[in-house]
Design an enzyme around this catalytic site. Structure first.
Site, PDB file in Angstrom:
ATOM      1  N   ARG A 183      21.501  39.680 154.329  1.00  0.00           N
ATOM      2  CA  ARG A 183      22.401  39.056 153.355  1.00  0.00           C
ATOM      3  C   ARG A 183      22.972  37.758 153.937  1.00  0.00           C
ATOM      4  NH1 ARG A 183      25.858  38.109 156.464  1.00  0.00           N
ATOM      5  NH2 ARG A 183      27.617  39.327 157.227  1.00  0.00           N
ATOM      6  N   SER A 187      34.121  35.340 151.711  1.00  0.00           N
ATOM      7  CA  SER A 187      34.196  36.062 152.978  1.00  0.00           C
ATOM      8  C   SER A 187      34.187  35.092 154.180  1.00  0.00           C
ATOM      9  CB  SER A 187      33.013  37.029 153.030  1.00  0.00           C
ATOM     10  OG  SER A 187      33.091  37.868 154.106  1.00  0.00           O
ATOM     11  N   ARG A 205      41.464  33.680 158.919  1.00  0.00           N
ATOM     12  CA  ARG A 205      41.955  34.726 159.832  1.00  0.00           C
ATOM     13  C   ARG A 205      41.824  34.306 161.284  1.00  0.00           C
ATOM     14  NH1 ARG A 205      38.900  39.050 161.391  1.00  0.00           N
ATOM     15  NH2 ARG A 205      37.460  38.735 159.664  1.00  0.00           N
ATOM     16  N   GLU A 237      23.355  37.004 162.787  1.00  0.00           N
ATOM     17  CA  GLU A 237      23.802  38.260 163.395  1.00  0.00           C
ATOM     18  C   GLU A 237      22.802  39.355 163.029  1.00  0.00           C
ATOM     19  OE1 GLU A 237      28.019  40.382 163.591  1.00  0.00           O
ATOM     20  OE2 GLU A 237      26.945  40.976 161.783  1.00  0.00           O
ATOM     21  N   ALA A 288      28.871  53.843 158.497  1.00  0.00           N
ATOM     22  CA  ALA A 288      29.405  52.476 158.357  1.00  0.00           C
ATOM     23  C   ALA A 288      29.476  52.052 156.892  1.00  0.00           C
ATOM     24  CB  ALA A 288      28.541  51.496 159.156  1.00  0.00           C
ATOM     25  N   HIS A 337      33.040  51.480 155.080  1.00  0.00           N
ATOM     26  CA  HIS A 337      33.276  50.131 154.549  1.00  0.00           C
ATOM     27  C   HIS A 337      33.686  50.227 153.075  1.00  0.00           C
ATOM     28  CE1 HIS A 337      32.240  46.066 153.134  1.00  0.00           C
ATOM     29  NE2 HIS A 337      32.557  45.687 154.363  1.00  0.00           N
TER      30      HIS A 337
HETATM   31  P1  0O2 Z   1      30.502  42.086 156.426  1.00  0.00           P
HETATM   32  O1  0O2 Z   1      30.893  42.332 155.012  1.00  0.00           O
HETATM   33  O2  0O2 Z   1      29.529  43.117 156.929  1.00  0.00           O
HETATM   34  O3  0O2 Z   1      30.042  40.687 156.676  1.00  0.00           O
HETATM   35  P2  0O2 Z   1      35.763  40.329 162.914  1.00  0.00           P
HETATM   36  O4  0O2 Z   1      35.610  41.830 163.139  1.00  0.00           O
HETATM   37  O5  0O2 Z   1      35.211  39.896 161.589  1.00  0.00           O
HETATM   38  O6  0O2 Z   1      37.128  39.912 163.181  1.00  0.00           O
HETATM   39  P3  0O2 Z   1      33.625  39.734 164.751  1.00  0.00           P
HETATM   40  O7  0O2 Z   1      33.918  39.860 166.212  1.00  0.00           O
HETATM   41  O8  0O2 Z   1      32.682  38.677 164.332  1.00  0.00           O
HETATM   42  O9  0O2 Z   1      34.980  39.527 163.984  1.00  0.00           O
HETATM   43  O10 0O2 Z   1      33.118  41.030 164.158  1.00  0.00           O
HETATM   44  P4  0O2 Z   1      32.633  42.411 164.768  1.00  0.00           P
HETATM   45  O11 0O2 Z   1      33.814  43.259 165.053  1.00  0.00           O
HETATM   46  O12 0O2 Z   1      31.611  42.238 165.823  1.00  0.00           O
HETATM   47  O13 0O2 Z   1      31.964  42.966 163.444  1.00  0.00           O
HETATM   48  C1  0O2 Z   1      30.969  42.266 162.784  1.00  0.00           C
HETATM   49  C2  0O2 Z   1      30.463  43.128 161.646  1.00  0.00           C
HETATM   50  O14 0O2 Z   1      30.262  44.467 162.107  1.00  0.00           O
HETATM   51  C3  0O2 Z   1      31.402  43.271 160.465  1.00  0.00           C
HETATM   52  O15 0O2 Z   1      31.263  42.183 159.616  1.00  0.00           O
HETATM   53  C4  0O2 Z   1      30.891  44.572 159.853  1.00  0.00           C
HETATM   54  O16 0O2 Z   1      29.675  44.361 159.157  1.00  0.00           O
HETATM   55  C5  0O2 Z   1      30.588  45.385 161.086  1.00  0.00           C
HETATM   56  N1  0O2 Z   1      31.766  46.178 161.514  1.00  0.00           N
HETATM   57  C6  0O2 Z   1      32.565  45.931 162.573  1.00  0.00           C
HETATM   58  N2  0O2 Z   1      33.525  46.864 162.684  1.00  0.00           N
HETATM   59  C7  0O2 Z   1      33.317  47.733 161.671  1.00  0.00           C
HETATM   60  C8  0O2 Z   1      33.992  48.936 161.257  1.00  0.00           C
HETATM   61  O17 0O2 Z   1      34.978  49.402 161.837  1.00  0.00           O
HETATM   62  N3  0O2 Z   1      33.493  49.559 160.144  1.00  0.00           N
HETATM   63  C9  0O2 Z   1      32.401  49.096 159.460  1.00  0.00           C
HETATM   64  N4  0O2 Z   1      31.966  49.778 158.403  1.00  0.00           N
HETATM   65  N5  0O2 Z   1      31.753  47.952 159.828  1.00  0.00           N
HETATM   66  C10 0O2 Z   1      32.207  47.293 160.910  1.00  0.00           C
HETATM   67  P5  0O2 Z   1      32.379  41.788 158.565  1.00  0.00           P
HETATM   68  O18 0O2 Z   1      32.484  40.322 158.544  1.00  0.00           O
HETATM   69  O19 0O2 Z   1      33.640  42.549 158.820  1.00  0.00           O
HETATM   70  O20 0O2 Z   1      31.840  42.326 157.212  1.00  0.00           O
END
Ligand code: 0O2
Length: 198
Positions: A46, A52, A59, A140, A152, A156
């Site tokens: 995606r 987002s 943030r 990523e 997950a 989510h």
């Molecule tokens: P989306 O909708 O998937 O794009 P951030 O956590 O955003 O402050 P960082 O360090 O870039 O900063 O992210 P991190 O923690 O490495 O996580 C990146 C992605 O991993 C997230 O993207 C989620 O897809 C997934 N993820 C991380 N932690 C969790 C969690 O606790 N639960 C779930 N279900 N997914 C998680 P985004 O941008 O949050 O969302």
């Protein structure tokens, strides 16, 4: 930023997501074609929505000029594996590729997040060809088992759908579910080994 500019910025990311999905799906086909077990079960991808991206920039205090460097997950690929051991095999396959360069990794399997989230993340560089020449972008890649993905995705959804702040006891319950799933993942792998599937 107006909508046309966003479209122009996000187009190479859309191309990268499409190309990488084709390439990873081809790997599955190659394995099956040779009668081999594929460590990749399925692939999806995606491009992050504009809202987002903006939310993440706000943030993390990211200025527009640094968006493409600092927001590392504008393009996202998710690789699903059957067994925990497959994750490392997929990471090795990616590391050996000449079209992908690894920038960093986050191992949320060895170091699970407080929420209970388990997955292996790579930030990689990938080059797409555009009408203005090559463009190197970040992608990523999330690699996880079907069981990790089940947790997950539901977690989510629950967080996203809930209008109220998740109470602590519910977070604890979700984490317990993640632990049960992790145990099941290990047990399924043990069974697969006993049956010599792995
Ligand atoms: P989306 O909708 O998937 O794009 P951030 O956590 O955003 O402050 P960082 O360090 O870039 O900063 O992210 P991190 O923690 O490495 O996580 C990146 C992605 O991993 C997230 O993207 C989620 O897809 C997934 N993820 C991380 N932690 C969790 C969690 O606790 N639960 C779930 N279900 N997914 C998680 P985004 O941008 O949050 O969302």
């Amino acid at each position: 930023m107006d909508i046309l500019l966003w479209h122009e910025i996000l187009e190479p990311y859309e191309l990268a997501v499409k190309e990488l999905q084709v390439k990873f799906r081809h790997l599955i086909k190659e394995h099956h074609g040779k009668g081999l077990y594929s460590p990749i079960e399925s692939v999806s991808g995606r491009v992050k929505s504009v809202s987002s991206i903006l939310e993440k920039m706000q943030r993390k205090g990211i200025v527009p000029e640094e968006m493409e460097e600092q927001v590392e997950d504008i393009a996202g690929i998710r690789i699903i594996c059957q067994f925990v051991e497959d994750i490392e095999k997929v990471a090795d396959l990616i590391q050996k590729r000449s079209d992908i360069e690894i920038k960093s990794e986050k191992d949320y399997i060895r170091h699970m997040k407080d929420s209970g989230y388990r997955s292996y993340h790579l930030i990689v560089y990938y080059t797409v060809e555009t009408m203005n020449g090559p463009k190197r972008i970040q992608v990523e890649i999330q690699i996880r088992t079907m069981a990790m993905d089940f947790w997950a995705s539901l977690e989510h959804q629950l967080r996203y759908k809930s209008d109220v702040e998740i109470p602590e006891h519910v977070s604890d319950d979700l984490k317990k579910c993640a632990d049960v799933i992790a145990e099941t993942d290990q047990e399924m792998q043990r069974i697969a080994k006993e049956l010599k599937v792995l």
